[in-house]
Design an enzyme around this catalytic site. Structure first.
Site, mmCIF file in Angstrom:
data_model
loop_
_atom_site.group_PDB
_atom_site.id
_atom_site.type_symbol
_atom_site.label_atom_id
_atom_site.label_comp_id
_atom_site.label_asym_id
_atom_site.label_seq_id
_atom_site.Cartn_x
_atom_site.Cartn_y
_atom_site.Cartn_z
ATOM 1 N N MET A 130 40.475 42.497 36.297
ATOM 2 C CA MET A 130 40.171 43.525 35.594
ATOM 3 C C MET A 130 39.760 44.440 37.060
ATOM 4 O O MET A 130 38.884 45.530 36.706
ATOM 5 C CB MET A 130 38.770 43.276 34.982
ATOM 6 C CG MET A 130 39.177 42.484 33.836
ATOM 7 S SD MET A 130 38.114 42.648 32.192
ATOM 8 C CE MET A 130 36.462 42.338 32.816
ATOM 9 N N HIS B 228 39.368 37.620 44.431
ATOM 10 C CA HIS B 228 40.654 37.929 43.699
ATOM 11 C C HIS B 228 41.693 37.762 44.834
ATOM 12 O O HIS B 228 42.776 37.257 44.464
ATOM 13 C CB HIS B 228 40.596 39.253 43.296
ATOM 14 C CG HIS B 228 39.513 39.643 42.289
ATOM 15 N ND1 HIS B 228 38.550 40.524 42.469
ATOM 16 C CD2 HIS B 228 39.715 39.357 41.024
ATOM 17 C CE1 HIS B 228 38.011 40.693 41.287
ATOM 18 N NE2 HIS B 228 38.580 39.930 40.265
ATOM 19 N N VAL C 270 34.920 31.210 44.822
ATOM 20 C CA VAL C 270 34.623 31.648 46.057
ATOM 21 C C VAL C 270 33.031 31.932 46.193
ATOM 22 O O VAL C 270 32.855 32.920 45.155
ATOM 23 C CB VAL C 270 35.727 32.659 46.549
ATOM 24 C CG1 VAL C 270 35.559 33.264 47.852
ATOM 25 C CG2 VAL C 270 37.060 32.267 46.433
ATOM 26 N N SER D 72 32.742 40.838 40.313
ATOM 27 C CA SER D 72 32.466 42.132 40.300
ATOM 28 C C SER D 72 31.061 42.683 39.881
ATOM 29 O O SER D 72 30.535 43.826 40.160
ATOM 30 C CB SER D 72 33.623 42.776 39.467
ATOM 31 O OG SER D 72 34.828 42.258 40.036
HETATM 32 O O1 PAF Z 1 38.851 37.043 34.490
HETATM 33 C C1 PAF Z 1 39.218 38.294 34.142
HETATM 34 O O2 PAF Z 1 39.073 39.038 35.155
HETATM 35 C C2 PAF Z 1 39.520 38.572 32.827
HETATM 36 O O3 PAF Z 1 39.147 38.024 31.943
HETATM 37 C C3 PAF Z 1 41.058 38.650 32.549
HETATM 38 C C4 PAF Z 1 41.523 37.143 32.557
HETATM 39 C C5 PAF Z 1 41.765 39.491 33.612
HETATM 40 C C6 PAF Z 1 41.562 39.086 31.116
HETATM 41 O O4 PAF Z 1 41.097 40.338 30.935
#
Ligand code: PAF
Length: 279
Positions: free
Chosen positions: A26, A33, A174, A184
């Site tokens: 997201m 990430h 992490v 986030s």
């Molecule tokens: O974990 C996330 O960031 C969200 O739940 C995902 C898997 C991108 C789905 O919107």
């Protein structure tokens, strides 16, 4: 890195690619990430990432509107890390051009407990968007973080039940130096709350020790964790010890052989944090 905003452009970029490794996000990317993307690179080629703040998985009164949207900074980070070949960043209209009447609802014994109990509809929103993203990207593998352990299990089960040809890989959580899992939502914490937030991880580690020592029952460990957080002003949704394989309540006689996991969700001020630790 190519940045595309439509499904058509994405499909053009990926035509004929059979080994796509995918990391859905997201956005508001941080090192956790980027670690998922590095892992993706070891398991497929090309790596595709997505950034989409999925309205469907946010409940009433949750942080959909204030969720950090930092696309240009995210692109800069991805360019620097050089692991991603295509970034798919659709807008709401592209993903939901009409009301999303077909949705994927996980079974209540997995999707209705823990996070599902406190965030009704959350996993339906997650499964629906992940299914749609998989249909767009058609990956061979997809990488998810263990911080969202229940989400990882729900998605694995969805892929198995719906026979989706996607292998789901899990990346370890992490953490910052003090143990706080990267998220986030950590950016919502005030400086004082940020200091306090590492308590979650310390309690998880202590709870794991208590379970391994075997002097306390599971219920006592759960109560201890819940109470310690509440006494310090946290609003606790759950501090729960479950079986790793299905997140159900463990059978007392099998405790020594059963792989367990401790899961916690609690809010500090306005910020809700989740974390877990395998035992
Ligand atoms: O974990 C996330 O960031 C969200 O739940 C995902 C898997 C991108 C789905 O919107």
């Amino acid at each position: 890195m190519k940045v595309v905003h439509t499904i058509e452009e994405l499909r053009d970029q990926l035509r004929g690619q059979m080994r796509v490794a995918f990391v859905p996000t997201m956005g508001n990317l941080h090192s956790a990430h980027l670690a998922l993307m590095k892992m993706a690179r070891q398991h497929g080629d090309p790596v595709v990432a997505s950034i989409f703040v999925n309205r469907l998985q946010f409940g009433q009164g949750e942080d959909f509107d204030k969720y950090p949207r930092t696309l240009q900074q995210d692109i800069d980070k991805l360019e620097q890390a050089r692991d991603v070949y295509v970034l798919f960043a659709p807008d709401d209209k592209e993903m939901y051009p009409e009301p999303q009447n077909y949705q994927i609802q996980p079974p209540s014994d997995l999707g209705g407990i823990l996070e599902g109990e406190f965030r009704p509809g959350f996993f339906t929103g997650v499964c629906t968007v992940v299914m749609k993203l998989f249909a767009c990207v058609q990956p061979k593998v997809a990488v998810f973080g263990k911080k969202d352990y229940q989400q990882l299990m729900v998605i694995r089960n969805m892929c198995r039940q719906l026979q989706l040809p996607v292998e789901i890989l899990a990346h370890e959580t992490v953490r910052d130096e003090d143990g706080l899992a990267l998220s986030s939502r950590n950016r919502y914490l005030s400086a004082e709350e940020r200091k306090e937030a590492s308590l979650i991880y310390r309690l998880l580690v202590q709870a794991r020790e208590q379970i391994l020592e075997g002097k306390k029952t599971i219920a006592q460990v759960e109560q201890w964790g819940f109470k310690t957080l509440s006494d310090r002003g946290w609003k606790v949704d759950y501090f729960s010890v479950r079986r790793q394989k299905d997140l159900l309540i463990p059978d007392a006689p099998k405790l020594e052989t059963e792989p367990l996991i401790i899961l916690v969700a609690a809010s500090l001020g306005e910020t809700r944090l989740i974390d877990n630790l395998e035992v």
